[in-house]
Design a protein around this motif. Structure first.
Motif, mmCIF file in Angstrom:
data_model
loop_
_atom_site.group_PDB
_atom_site.id
_atom_site.type_symbol
_atom_site.label_atom_id
_atom_site.label_comp_id
_atom_site.label_asym_id
_atom_site.label_seq_id
_atom_site.Cartn_x
_atom_site.Cartn_y
_atom_site.Cartn_z
ATOM 1 N N ASN A 1 0.763 -1.244 0.022
ATOM 2 C CA ASN A 1 -0.134 0.016 -0.130
ATOM 3 C C ASN A 1 0.742 1.311 -0.166
ATOM 4 O OD1 ASN A 1 -2.502 -1.680 0.018
ATOM 5 N ND2 ASN A 1 -2.220 -1.729 2.244
ATOM 6 N N GLY A 2 2.284 1.257 -0.234
ATOM 7 C CA GLY A 2 3.094 2.270 -0.505
ATOM 8 C C GLY A 2 2.823 3.006 -1.865
ATOM 9 N N GLY A 3 2.183 2.772 -2.629
ATOM 10 C CA GLY A 3 2.218 3.437 -3.809
ATOM 11 C C GLY A 3 3.017 2.820 -5.111
ATOM 12 N N ASP A 4 3.886 1.897 -4.846
ATOM 13 C CA ASP A 4 4.605 1.034 -5.968
ATOM 14 C C ASP A 4 3.667 0.158 -6.795
ATOM 15 O OD1 ASP A 4 6.865 2.367 -5.145
ATOM 16 O OD2 ASP A 4 7.764 0.702 -4.390
ATOM 17 N N TYR A 5 2.650 -0.118 -6.428
ATOM 18 C CA TYR A 5 1.835 -1.294 -7.041
ATOM 19 C C TYR A 5 0.523 -0.617 -7.488
ATOM 20 C CZ TYR A 5 4.876 -4.594 -4.954
ATOM 21 O OH TYR A 5 6.035 -5.133 -4.697
ATOM 22 N N ASP A 6 -0.184 -0.909 -8.650
ATOM 23 C CA ASP A 6 -1.517 -0.166 -9.285
ATOM 24 C C ASP A 6 -2.643 -0.912 -8.513
ATOM 25 O OD1 ASP A 6 -1.658 -2.917 -10.519
ATOM 26 O OD2 ASP A 6 -1.178 -2.068 -12.493
ATOM 27 N N GLU A 7 -3.856 -0.567 -8.956
ATOM 28 C CA GLU A 7 -5.032 -1.165 -8.611
ATOM 29 C C GLU A 7 -5.064 -2.717 -8.554
ATOM 30 O OE1 GLU A 7 -5.640 -0.215 -12.713
ATOM 31 O OE2 GLU A 7 -4.757 0.923 -10.921
ATOM 32 N N ARG A 8 -4.400 -3.193 -9.477
ATOM 33 C CA ARG A 8 -4.360 -4.864 -9.769
ATOM 34 C C ARG A 8 -3.288 -5.398 -8.785
ATOM 35 N NH1 ARG A 8 -2.744 -5.567 -15.453
ATOM 36 N NH2 ARG A 8 -1.386 -3.783 -14.722
ATOM 37 N N LEU A 9 -2.472 -4.592 -8.071
ATOM 38 C CA LEU A 9 -1.182 -5.153 -7.336
ATOM 39 C C LEU A 9 -0.221 -5.453 -8.104
ATOM 40 C CD1 LEU A 9 -3.222 -6.567 -4.148
ATOM 41 C CD2 LEU A 9 -2.299 -4.113 -4.408
ATOM 42 N N VAL A 10 -0.141 -4.808 -9.235
ATOM 43 C CA VAL A 10 1.052 -5.154 -10.143
ATOM 44 C C VAL A 10 1.979 -4.009 -10.119
ATOM 45 C CG1 VAL A 10 1.644 -5.296 -12.798
ATOM 46 C CG2 VAL A 10 -0.350 -6.526 -11.661
ATOM 47 N N LEU A 11 3.293 -4.272 -10.182
ATOM 48 C CA LEU A 11 4.192 -2.972 -9.898
ATOM 49 C C LEU A 11 3.958 -2.053 -11.295
ATOM 50 C CD1 LEU A 11 6.661 -2.297 -8.365
ATOM 51 C CD2 LEU A 11 8.152 -3.233 -9.988
ATOM 52 N N ARG A 12 3.961 -0.745 -10.866
ATOM 53 C CA ARG A 12 3.860 0.278 -11.700
ATOM 54 C C ARG A 12 4.839 0.304 -12.991
ATOM 55 N NH1 ARG A 12 -0.152 3.477 -10.134
ATOM 56 N NH2 ARG A 12 -0.910 3.589 -7.836
#
Length: 302
Positions: A228-239
Motif C-alpha cells: 500500500n505504499g504506492g509502488d503497485y497499481d490497483e491490480r497489485l502489479v508493479l507500476r
C-alpha cells in the motif's frame, strides 16, 4: 528485546542444535529475554483440522473463515493460543531450520499453517477497508530472521548456482509469510555446506551468528516494497515506471534508483486495494503449491 526462537530440527546434537544454544546464550549475554519453541521436542502437531477451531464436524470446514471466528472468539486450540501469546510477547522472531528439499521441514510449515491464522497474520483490514499486508498488519513492528543450515556449498546457491539463489529459495517465507504479515525481515544467517563443517570451523560460524544477533535491534531490514505504499497499481502489479522491462522476484525489492522514477509518480494516487479473494487468503493458499523438482542431496541441511 523479547525474542521468540523457533527451532525445527529432530536432533539436539546437530550443528543446528549447537548454533541454537550459541544464539540463545548470546541473547542472554546481550540482555535480551527469550522464549524457545523447540517444535520436535514439543511434539508439535503440524496438521490443520477442525479441532483447531472447535468446528462442528457436520459442517463443511472452510479453514480461513473458521480460524478467523475462533481467533476472534478466543477459542482456538490451546497449543495454537500458546504460540500466538509468545508471538504477541516477542519483538523479534528467529526461525531456525535445516533446508530440506528446498523448504522448511513439515513440522515448521505446519506451525505457520496452524498459528498464522486469519485475523492475526492475514485478513486484517485497516480503517479504510484496505487489507493490511506486505509491510502492514498486526505483526508490523516486529522483526524476523531466518537461521538456516544448508547442505549445499555456497557457490551452488549463488546467482548462477545449480540450486538457485538463496534469496529466491527463501522468498516464500521471507516475503510471502514474514513480510506479508507485516514483519520487517532481516537478511538470513546461512551456514552452507552444513553436512561437512569441520570442528575447527565451528567457532567461526558461531562467532558470525553472535555478531548477527548483536545487531538484531538495529540491522537494516531487507527493502521489500509495501503493498500500500504506492509502488503497485490497483491490480497489485508493479507500476510500469518502476524497473521497466524487469520481471521476477527481484522487482519486489526497492532499489535506490527507484526514487528518481518515483518522483514522476507523485501525482498518481496511491494504489487502491484490489478486490480480495472470497476467503481473503494469502495468494499461495488458493493456488496449487509449487511442485519442486527433485533436489540434489547437497540441497539438504544438517
Amino acid at each position: 528485546m523479547n525474542v521468540l526462537w523457533i527451532f525445527a530440527h529432530p536432533e539436539q546434537r546437530s550443528l543446528g542444535g549447537a548454533l541454537r544454544d550459541e544464539g540463545l546464550r548470546a541473547l542472554r549475554e546481550a540482555g535480551h529475554d527469550h522464549r524457545l519453541s523447540d517444535l520436535y521436542a514439543m511434539r508439535w502437531n503440524p496438521v490443520v483440522d477442525g479441532a483447531d477451531f472447535r468446528h462442528d464436524e457436520g459442517e463443511r470446514l472452510i479453514v480461513g473463515a473458521a480460524s478467523h471466528r475462533a481467533y476472534d472468539a478466543g477459542t482456538l486450540s490451546e497449543d495454537i493460543r500458546a504460540e500466538q501469546e509468545k508471538i504477541a510477547w516477542a519483538d523479534a522472531l528467529i526461525v531456525q531450520f535445516p533446508l530440506w528439499w528446498y523448504g522448511m521441514p513439515a513440522i515448521l510449515k505446519g506451525w505457520f499453517d496452524r498459528v498464522f491464522v486469519k485475523g492475526l497474520a492475514y485478513g486484517v483490514r485497516g480503517p479504510d477497508g484496505r487489507t493490511l499486508r506486505y509491510g502492514d498488519g498486526k505483526l508490523a513492528g516486529k522483526r524476523a530472521m531466518v537461521v538456516l543450515t544448508a547442505g549445499a556449498p555456497e557457490a551452488t546457491m549463488g546467482p548462477r548456482g545449480v540450486n538457485g539463489e538463496i534469496d529466491d529459495l527463501l522468498f516464500p517465507l521471507q516475503h510471502g509469510t514474514f513480510w506479508y504479515s507485516g514483519m520487517s525481515v532481516l537478511p538470513p544467517y546461512v551456514v552452507y555446506g552444513a553436512d561437512r563443517v569441520p570442528a575447527e570451523a565451528y567457532e567461526a560460524h558461531a562467532a558470525a551468528l553472535r555478531k548477527r544477533l548483536a545487531a538484531l535491534p538495529t540491522e537494516e531490514p531487507i527493502p521489500f516494497r509495501r503493498q500500500n505504499g504506492g509502488d503497485y497499481d490497483e491490480r497489485l502489479v508493479l507500476r510500469p515506471g518502476l524497473l521497466p522491462g524487469r520481471t521476477g522476484l527481484s522487482v519486489h525489492y526497492a532499489h535506490p534508483h527507484d526514487e528518481a522514477t518515483q518522483e514522476a509518480l507523485t501525482d498518481t494516487p496511491a494504489a487502491q486495494e484490489a478486490p480480495a479473494t472470497p476467503a481473503d487468503t494469502p495468494a499461495a493458499q488458493d493456488s496449487p503449491a509449487a511442485r519442486e523438482a527433485p533436489a540434489t542431496p547437497a540441497a539438504r541441511g544438517a
